[in-house]
Design a protein around this motif. Structure first.
Motif, PDB file in Angstrom:
ATOM      1  N   MET A   1      77.393 -58.609 -30.029  1.00  0.00           N
ATOM      2  CA  MET A   1      76.859 -57.576 -29.143  1.00  0.00           C
ATOM      3  C   MET A   1      76.285 -56.406 -29.938  1.00  0.00           C
ATOM      4  O   MET A   1      75.264 -55.821 -29.550  1.00  0.00           O
ATOM      5  CB  MET A   1      77.940 -57.080 -28.188  1.00  0.00           C
ATOM      6  CG  MET A   1      77.462 -55.990 -27.230  1.00  0.00           C
ATOM      7  SD  MET A   1      76.061 -56.483 -26.196  1.00  0.00           S
ATOM      8  CE  MET A   1      76.912 -57.313 -24.852  1.00  0.00           C
TER       9      MET A   1
ATOM     10  N   THR B   1      80.405 -63.141 -24.910  1.00  0.00           N
ATOM     11  CA  THR B   1      80.552 -61.753 -25.359  1.00  0.00           C
ATOM     12  C   THR B   1      79.247 -60.976 -25.301  1.00  0.00           C
ATOM     13  O   THR B   1      79.259 -59.746 -25.334  1.00  0.00           O
ATOM     14  CB  THR B   1      81.099 -61.699 -26.805  1.00  0.00           C
ATOM     15  OG1 THR B   1      80.290 -62.516 -27.655  1.00  0.00           O
ATOM     16  CG2 THR B   1      82.534 -62.184 -26.852  1.00  0.00           C
ATOM     17  N   THR B   2      78.119 -61.662 -25.215  1.00  0.00           N
ATOM     18  CA  THR B   2      76.832 -60.970 -25.081  1.00  0.00           C
ATOM     19  C   THR B   2      76.157 -61.265 -23.744  1.00  0.00           C
ATOM     20  O   THR B   2      75.008 -60.874 -23.541  1.00  0.00           O
ATOM     21  CB  THR B   2      75.865 -61.362 -26.219  1.00  0.00           C
ATOM     22  OG1 THR B   2      75.614 -62.774 -26.168  1.00  0.00           O
ATOM     23  CG2 THR B   2      76.444 -60.995 -27.576  1.00  0.00           C
TER      24      THR B   2
ATOM     25  N   ASN C   1      80.301 -56.106 -20.178  1.00  0.00           N
ATOM     26  CA  ASN C   1      79.368 -56.225 -21.311  1.00  0.00           C
ATOM     27  C   ASN C   1      78.126 -55.364 -21.100  1.00  0.00           C
ATOM     28  O   ASN C   1      77.638 -54.726 -22.034  1.00  0.00           O
ATOM     29  CB  ASN C   1      78.947 -57.689 -21.500  1.00  0.00           C
ATOM     30  CG  ASN C   1      80.072 -58.565 -22.010  1.00  0.00           C
ATOM     31  OD1 ASN C   1      81.074 -58.079 -22.520  1.00  0.00           O
ATOM     32  ND2 ASN C   1      79.910 -59.862 -21.864  1.00  0.00           N
TER      33      ASN C   1
END
Length: 294
Positions: A159, A245-246, A74
């Motif tokens: 994101m 996801t972030t 990420n």
């Protein structure tokens, strides 16, 4: 000559006394924490129980930690996308604001305001902008017949939302550095190119880009370092979600240190991050020096 030595000695004492507060601050808040973090990275410690050395176990655990692999990816993804886009937009704005326009100081100040704005205020504003029901962004998209996503709660778009906010926040700083670099280029180069009939894109590519390369190098190095250290944007807007996801490296360090109380493991991640940033920075310096040679 007899007076020279006492004067030098006295000046040296005063210089040392003037530097002492900064030196003490560096030792207490930079050097000591760096050394302590390195020692703790080889230990198991939860801030309350006994301090226990475990060797390289924290580092070997990183190799099998799928969460660490995810947050590392990420972070790389965030850096690889946001840094080039931010630099290109900043350079474009710097060129525009380098012109002799009316109210030019106002425009420059307006673009720099996000840099000095509180990240808390910025996060609140952008959370409202991203709101899927009454946010400004989805409202604007609806005028184009596009159904906007649920930005910060979408595994696909969260994101991207973080990147947009981060780029917007740092845009003014990079623009200001580029603007300073542009104003250091002599107008005689452009005048000579105009005499030869060069177009604007030819002048930009053959004059601006080469002469601005030291500035571009500085901006790139600083932008990459800052992007690998991104934390407040993620913490305030998504807290690493949805489904991590972030989540980025610094946020994962924060979680391990102050939520899971795994100080040793968090310290190991911090040193891995330091090593990654160091290697990327050294690579950039090597490439810059190599290009200067040729």
């Amino acid at each position: 000559m007899k007076l020279a030595k006492p004067l030098l000695y006295r000046d040296g004492i005063w210089a040392f006394l003037m530097l002492l507060p900064n030196l003490l601050g560096f030792l207490m808040f930079v050097l000591l924490p760096v050394v302590a973090t390195f020692v703790i990275s080889f230990a198991s410690w939860d801030l309350t129980s006994n301090f226990k050395f475990v060797g390289v176990d924290n580092y070997t655990h990183l190799l099998a930690d799928e969460t660490f692999h995810q947050v590392l990816w990420n972070t790389i993804y965030f850096t690889a996308v946001s840094v080039p886009i931010g630099i290109v937009i900043s350079l474009f704005l710097a060129n525009v604001l380098n012109q002799k326009l009316r109210f030019i100081r106002f425009y420059r100040a307006a673009f720099f305001i996000p840099v000095i704005s509180s990240m808390v205020a910025v996060a609140v504003i952008w959370q409202w902008i991203y709101n899927p029901q009454y946010g400004l962004l989805n409202y604007a998209l609806s005028w184009l017949g596009i159904t906007g996503p649920t930005w910060l709660t979408s595994t696909k778009w969260a994101m991207i939302g973080i990147m947009i906010t981060a780029i917007w926040k740092s845009l003014g700083f990079n623009m200001l550095i580029f603007l300073a670099g542009l104003q250091g280029i002599s107008e005689s180069y452009y005048e000579a190119a105009e005499i030869d009939g060069a177009k604007w894109y030819s002048k930009f590519w053959n004059i601006t880009v080469p002469l601005l390369s030291p500035t571009t190098f500085f901006v790139t190095v600083m932008a990459i370092i800052n992007s690998f250290q991104v934390f407040d944007t993620v913490y305030l807007m998504t807290q690493g979600g949805p489904a991590r996801t972030t989540s980025v490296l610094v946020y994962y360090i924060y979680q391990n240190a102050f939520q899971y109380f795994q100080m040793g493991y968090a310290s190991a991640i911090a040193y891995v991050l330091f090593f990654i940033v160091l290697m990327i920075t050294l690579l950039q310096f090597w490439r810059q020096n190599r290009s200067n040679v040729y």
